[in-house]
Design a protein around this motif. Structure first.
Motif: not given
Length: 189
Positions: A1-24
């Motif tokens: 599996m190819p390694r994620q780019t910094r941009e992909q990692i940031d997008e994953e973090i941002i979207d996940c954080a948005a979901l958690l901020f919305a929930r909690h």
């Protein structure tokens, strides 16, 4: 599996954080909670965002930018069913890519501010007001219908969770949410 780019990692973090901020809410969402959700250590996450406030700011900035970009096409159309469908289609596409942003949008519409905290989310609500040409003083029925339409879209997408959805799912999300607006028929079909 190819390694994620910094941009992909940031997008994953941002979207996940948005979901958690919305929930909690922002106050109840710790850096550790976000790190756990994305599978990073707290120190690894802090290399991307040096504080919870920096992460929170980036979530709001990106969510607002993506909402404005997604809803831009609707702004060039005359008021009515086609404009509404264009806006809902843009939101459905965004929901497919960024479920966390749609959850945060829903949380913004349900409570202001998110989690009882003063977080600059009013511009997010303003983008929706502009896209759907809402005037709460003149037409509360329309405000309620648009809130219902966005709520239907957001709840349906959130309920589907982490499932990998086919591209056709966006059309179903649009149909479900468009029905809440009360327009006769479905333009574009």
């Amino acid at each position: 599996m190819p390694r994620q780019t910094r941009e992909q990692i940031d997008e994953e973090i941002i979207d996940c954080a948005a979901l958690l901020f919305a929930r909690h809410g922002f106050a109840e969402t710790s850096i550790q909670r976000v790190a756990d959700a994305v599978g990073y250590s707290k120190s690894g996450l802090l290399r991307h965002y040096p504080s919870k406030e920096a992460l929170q700011e980036e979530v709001v900035v990106r969510c607002l930018a993506e909402l404005r970009d997604a809803l831009g096409e609707a702004s060039g159309q005359a008021p009515g069913p086609r404009r509404d469908r264009t806006a809902l289609t843009a939101l459905a596409r965004l929901a497919m890519r960024r479920p966390g942003f749609i959850a945060l949008l829903l949380a913004t519409l349900l409570r202001d501010p998110v989690g009882g905290e003063s977080v600059p989310l009013q511009p997010v609500a303003d983008v929706i007001v502009e896209a759907f040409l809402l005037d709460p003083d003149a037409d509360m029925d329309r405000v309620v219908r648009v809130a219902g339409a966005i709520g239907a879209l957001a709840v349906a997408r959130t309920a589907l969770g982490e499932h990998l959805l086919p591209d056709t799912a966006a059309g179903h999300l649009v149909d479900v949410s468009y029905d809440a607006l009360g327009h006769p028929g479905r333009p574009g079909h």
